[in-house]
Design a protein around this motif. Structure first.
Motif, short mmCIF file in Angstrom:
data_model
loop_
_atom_site.label_atom_id
_atom_site.label_comp_id
_atom_site.label_asym_id
_atom_site.label_seq_id
_atom_site.Cartn_x
_atom_site.Cartn_y
_atom_site.Cartn_z
N LEU A 132 0.71 -1.33 0.03
CA LEU A 132 0.07 -0.03 -0.01
C LEU A 132 0.97 1.15 -0.01
N ALA A 133 1.86 1.19 0.90
CA ALA A 133 2.95 2.54 0.90
C ALA A 133 3.41 2.75 -0.58
N SER A 134 3.84 1.65 -1.03
CA SER A 134 4.57 1.83 -2.52
C SER A 134 3.60 2.21 -3.50
N ALA A 135 2.38 1.63 -3.45
CA ALA A 135 1.24 2.17 -4.20
C ALA A 135 1.04 3.80 -4.17
N LEU A 136 0.90 3.96 -2.89
CA LEU A 136 0.61 5.42 -2.82
C LEU A 136 2.01 6.40 -3.10
N GLY A 137 3.17 5.96 -2.94
CA GLY A 137 4.37 6.46 -3.18
C GLY A 137 4.42 6.57 -4.96
N LYS A 138 4.08 5.66 -5.58
CA LYS A 138 3.96 5.81 -7.12
C LYS A 138 2.85 6.78 -7.42
N ALA A 139 1.72 7.01 -6.80
CA ALA A 139 0.79 7.66 -7.15
C ALA A 139 0.99 9.15 -6.69
N ARG A 140 1.94 9.41 -6.01
CA ARG A 140 2.28 10.83 -5.26
C ARG A 140 1.97 12.08 -6.56
N SER A 141 2.42 11.88 -7.51
CA SER A 141 2.27 12.86 -8.58
C SER A 141 1.10 13.10 -8.95
N ALA A 142 0.23 12.02 -9.13
CA ALA A 142 -1.26 11.94 -9.62
C ALA A 142 -2.00 12.69 -8.31
N LEU A 143 -1.74 12.33 -7.05
CA LEU A 143 -2.35 12.87 -5.88
C LEU A 143 -2.24 14.30 -5.86
N ASP A 158 -6.31 11.13 4.82
CA ASP A 158 -6.84 10.62 6.10
C ASP A 158 -8.17 10.00 6.09
N ALA A 159 -9.04 10.57 5.34
CA ALA A 159 -10.40 9.71 5.08
C ALA A 159 -10.27 8.48 4.52
N ALA A 160 -9.39 8.43 3.35
CA ALA A 160 -9.47 7.36 2.74
C ALA A 160 -8.63 5.97 3.66
N LEU A 161 -7.53 6.22 4.47
CA LEU A 161 -6.78 5.58 5.10
C LEU A 161 -7.19 4.97 6.48
N GLY A 162 -8.30 5.83 6.83
CA GLY A 162 -9.03 5.63 8.20
C GLY A 162 -9.75 4.52 8.41
N ILE A 163 -10.38 4.11 9.51
CA ILE A 163 -11.37 3.05 9.74
C ILE A 163 -12.45 3.12 8.72
N VAL A 169 -6.11 0.95 6.25
CA VAL A 169 -4.54 0.79 6.53
C VAL A 169 -4.83 -0.91 6.86
N LEU A 170 -5.79 -1.30 7.48
CA LEU A 170 -5.73 -2.85 7.97
C LEU A 170 -6.42 -3.63 6.82
N SER A 171 -6.70 -3.09 5.94
CA SER A 171 -7.16 -4.04 4.70
C SER A 171 -6.38 -4.61 3.86
N GLU A 172 -6.38 -5.88 3.86
CA GLU A 172 -5.34 -6.97 3.05
C GLU A 172 -5.53 -6.33 1.48
N ALA A 173 -6.69 -5.87 1.03
CA ALA A 173 -6.66 -5.27 -0.58
C ALA A 173 -6.71 -4.01 -0.80
N VAL A 178 -5.89 1.96 -4.97
CA VAL A 178 -5.33 3.10 -5.00
C VAL A 178 -5.66 3.97 -6.08
N GLU A 179 -5.46 3.53 -7.28
CA GLU A 179 -5.99 4.26 -8.48
C GLU A 179 -7.29 4.36 -8.51
N GLN A 180 -8.17 3.37 -8.40
CA GLN A 180 -9.51 3.57 -8.21
C GLN A 180 -10.05 4.63 -7.28
N TRP A 181 -9.60 4.81 -6.24
CA TRP A 181 -9.88 5.63 -5.06
C TRP A 181 -9.49 7.05 -5.81
N LEU A 182 -8.17 7.14 -6.24
CA LEU A 182 -7.83 8.41 -6.67
C LEU A 182 -8.72 9.18 -7.74
N SER A 183 -9.16 8.30 -8.49
CA SER A 183 -10.00 8.76 -9.88
C SER A 183 -11.27 9.22 -9.43
N GLY A 184 -11.81 8.96 -8.08
CA GLY A 184 -13.00 9.54 -7.62
C GLY A 184 -12.74 10.27 -6.59
#
Length: 264
Positions: A132-143, A158-163, A169-173, A178-184
């Motif tokens: 997850l951390a690596s995916a967020l790092g790759k998405a830094r420019s898009a974010l 904060d809202a996306a990563l929270g409970i 952050v506790l979800s295995e999937a 990341v890409e789907q969340w960022l698009s919307g």
């Protein structure tokens, strides 16, 4: 107040002094090598090569103290095994979800306690956390492109990563979303939120209140708000003392902490 300042030290490719023989010294050598450091077993050689850290694991107190003083005088930070008084830094128990690292320290009070805390957290934090951390790092420019304002970007994350968030952050999937969340993802509203304290104990904050304090750009507080409550806010959030009464809205999220109501 915290007694030590936690830091992550980059030692890959750098000389690190490790002195001593036996199990304790070997453990420090393995730790240095695990982080990519170059173990140097002679103090003078380490000084000459520009080492910044020294692990000293001598069994004899006199040898440990002598080398600790010599290393410190040469500008090295020192860790002396089982000798807290000689240490400039301590070694935490490490939970590895690379590139995510969780370091647990007790200031040298109890390595066993730190280990047990790590073992508990090992059961909670998914192996996918690093991905997850690596995916967020790759998405830094898009974010940054989607949320140019740093405050909006932080609140959206904060809202996306929270409970219960899309990237909990506790979800295995989570790393696969990341890409789907960022698009919307949409900016979250800012404004002024008031929290009336029920006590001086930060454990009495609700999950929502703790989340708001962790996301706030500005923390405004009345006299009497204890420092242990303020310390639950982001370290880089602005802090402003205010008098009782309305607080005008400003840019970003402003959390106003009201003192515990007086009882009659």
């Amino acid at each position: 107040m915290i007694e030590t300042l936690p830091l992550f030290h980059c030692i890959a490719g750098q000389p690190v002094v490790v002195l001593g023989v036996g199990e304790a010294a070997e453990a420090k050598r393995r730790l240095v090598e695990r982080a990519g450091g170059l173990v140097v077993e002679d103090l003078q050689e380490g000084i000459d090569k520009g080492a910044r850290l020294a692990f000293i694991a001598h069994e004899a107190d006199t040898a440990a103290e002598a080398d600790a003083i010599r290393a410190r005088c040469a500008g090295l930070l020192v860790n002396a095994t089982d000798r807290p008084a000689l240490c400039d830094f301590t070694v935490p128990s490490i939970l590895d979800r690379s590139p995510v690292l969780v370091a647990i320290g007790t200031g040298g009070a109890s390595a066993g306690l730190a280990k047990q805390l790590r073992l508990r957290l090992e059961q909670i934090l998914p192996q996918s956390l690093g991905a997850l951390a690596s995916a967020l790092g790759k998405a830094r420019s898009a974010l940054r492109a989607r949320f140019p304002d740093a405050g909006e970007r932080r609140r959206a994350l904060d809202a996306a990563l929270g409970i219960g968030g899309e990237l909990d952050v506790l979800s295995e999937a989570a790393e696969g979303r990341v890409e789907q969340w960022l698009s919307g993802a949409e900016p979250l509203p800012a404004g002024v939120v008031e929290i009336v304290l029920r006590s001086a104990d930060p454990e009495d904050l609700t999950l929502r209140e703790a989340r708001l304090m962790g996301s706030a750009d500005v923390v405004a507080f009345e006299a009497g708000v204890p420092v242990q409550i303020l310390d639950r806010a982001r370290a880089d959030a602005s802090r402003v003392a205010v008098a009782p009464g309305p607080v005008p809205a400003g840019q970003g999220l402003i959390v106003v902490l009201r003192s515990k109501p007086k009882t009659t």
